[in-house]
Design a protein around this motif. Structure first.
Motif, short mmCIF file in Angstrom:
data_model
loop_
_atom_site.label_atom_id
_atom_site.label_comp_id
_atom_site.label_asym_id
_atom_site.label_seq_id
_atom_site.Cartn_x
_atom_site.Cartn_y
_atom_site.Cartn_z
N LYS A 137 0.84 -1.21 0.00
CA LYS A 137 0.00 0.00 0.00
C LYS A 137 0.87 1.25 0.00
CE LYS A 137 -3.66 2.35 2.60
NZ LYS A 137 -4.52 2.29 3.81
N LEU A 138 1.94 1.23 0.76
CA LEU A 138 2.85 2.38 0.80
C LEU A 138 3.45 2.64 -0.58
CD1 LEU A 138 5.41 3.22 3.54
CD2 LEU A 138 6.15 3.15 1.18
N LEU A 139 3.76 1.57 -1.31
CA LEU A 139 4.36 1.73 -2.64
C LEU A 139 3.36 2.23 -3.66
CD1 LEU A 139 6.46 -1.58 -2.81
CD2 LEU A 139 7.32 0.75 -2.43
N GLY A 140 2.08 1.89 -3.50
CA GLY A 140 1.08 2.29 -4.49
C GLY A 140 1.43 1.73 -5.86
N ASP A 141 1.51 2.60 -6.87
CA ASP A 141 1.86 2.17 -8.21
C ASP A 141 3.37 2.19 -8.45
OD1 ASP A 141 -0.81 1.86 -8.90
OD2 ASP A 141 -1.00 3.94 -9.57
N GLY A 142 4.13 2.55 -7.42
CA GLY A 142 5.57 2.63 -7.57
C GLY A 142 6.26 1.33 -7.21
N ARG A 143 7.58 1.38 -7.16
CA ARG A 143 8.39 0.19 -6.89
C ARG A 143 9.30 0.40 -5.69
NH1 ARG A 143 8.65 -3.74 -10.94
NH2 ARG A 143 7.29 -3.25 -12.70
N LEU A 144 9.71 -0.71 -5.11
CA LEU A 144 10.61 -0.69 -3.96
C LEU A 144 12.04 -0.80 -4.47
CD1 LEU A 144 10.90 -0.90 -0.80
CD2 LEU A 144 10.98 -3.39 -1.15
N ALA A 145 12.84 0.24 -4.24
CA ALA A 145 14.25 0.22 -4.63
C ALA A 145 15.04 -0.65 -3.65
CB ALA A 145 14.81 1.64 -4.65
N ILE A 146 15.81 -1.58 -4.19
CA ILE A 146 16.54 -2.52 -3.36
C ILE A 146 17.69 -3.10 -4.17
CG2 ILE A 146 15.06 -4.49 -4.02
CD1 ILE A 146 15.29 -5.52 -1.12
N GLY A 147 18.77 -3.46 -3.53
CA GLY A 147 19.85 -4.13 -4.23
C GLY A 147 19.38 -5.48 -4.75
N ASP A 148 20.02 -5.97 -5.79
CA ASP A 148 19.70 -7.27 -6.36
C ASP A 148 19.56 -8.30 -5.23
OD1 ASP A 148 19.73 -9.79 -7.56
OD2 ASP A 148 21.29 -9.27 -9.01
N VAL A 149 18.36 -8.85 -5.09
CA VAL A 149 18.08 -9.71 -3.93
C VAL A 149 18.75 -11.07 -4.01
CG1 VAL A 149 15.89 -8.55 -3.48
CG2 VAL A 149 15.92 -10.59 -4.93
#
Length: 268
Positions: A137-149
């Motif tokens: 919900k916090l991300l909405g239509d956006g994405r979560l930036a994260i290092g290659d998992v």
């Protein structure tokens, strides 16, 4: 606005710039006899400060190439002439040690860190990290930036925490995976991603973001930065530099950046 194409272009440009920087930096450093260090990207501010102190105290210089730990480990495996490797996790140090590419007995558990959830500095986002918290919900239509998992330590720690909290399945299709933690940080700082998972020290070094929550330590494996000498180093100053990283002065500089000193402080 974040787009897949824009993200891909950004990472391609960063990778190309890194390759050029490494090539130039290593050749000139070798010519001058400087200690060549390959270090996790999240260490940049701290190791730059330690390097300046080392030069002031010893009169000798160090050249540090920063990138994701897996990229650096593989470059060492491919024969890149590094003297010292500082990883953001134990796995990539072990990867090299298992291949006899780290001098036996030289590796030390140096630093600790925390992972945090960040948002752009002007964001009104607020969240409490708890089991099954609504990150999607916090991300909405956006994405979560994260290092290659699958490879980048910060990404692996972040995925582990989200899995432990029961949140992973709700966001695994909404990731902007970056080649290193500083690239993930930049996506949030520029507003291309509404949130990201980075180290506490990265967030503190970037005025374009704010920490909105800290992941409990029990949700992920301990964050440990080991340092070791490469097996092929012939540089007589490399061991002295590694010892300096464990000095009282280095401890002060690391802690000023938010790192936790794990290694005992070395005597002069």
């Amino acid at each position: 606005m974040f787009t897949r194409r824009g993200f891909g272009l950004r990472l391609a440009a960063m990778a190309g710039g890194l390759a050029v920087a490494l090539s130039f930096g290593l050749s000139s450093a070798r010519a001058d006899g400087e200690v060549v260090v390959f270090a996790a990207a999240s260490l940049k501010n701290a190791l730059d400060a330690v390097g300046a102190a080392w030069k002031a105290d010893s009169g000798k210089a160090v050249t540090v190439s920063y990138a994701a730990s897996p990229a650096l480990a593989r470059q060492i495996e491919d024969g890149a002439p590094a003297d010292v490797f500082v990883s953001a996790d134990l796995d990539w140090m072990k990867y090299l040690a298992d291949r006899q590419l780290i001098k036996q007995g030289s590796d030390v558990k140096l630093l600790g860190n925390r992972i945090v959830l960040i948002a752009p500095k002007d964001s009104a986002a607020a969240v409490e990290i708890a089991p099954n918290f609504d990150l999607a919900k916090l991300l909405g239509d956006g994405r979560l930036a994260i290092g290659d998992v699958k490879a980048v330590p910060a990404g692996k720690y972040g995925k582990a925490a989200l899995e432990k909290l029961g949140v992973w399945s709700s966001v695994e299709g909404k990731l902007a995976q970056a080649e290193n933690v500083r690239a993930a940080l930049k996506l949030v700082a520029t507003g291309e991603a509404p949130a990201g998972i980075v180290y506490q020290t990265d967030a503190a070094a970037e005025p374009g973001v704010k920490i909105i929550a800290t992941f409990p330590e029990e949700t992920h494996p301990p964050i440990v930065y080991p340092v070791g000498l490469t097996a092929d180093t012939k540089n007589p100053d490399a061991a002295a530099y590694v010892k300096y990283l464990q000095s009282a002065k280095a401890k002060e500089l690391f802690e000023a950046q938010g790192f936790i000193m794990i290694a005992p402080v070395a005597s002069n």
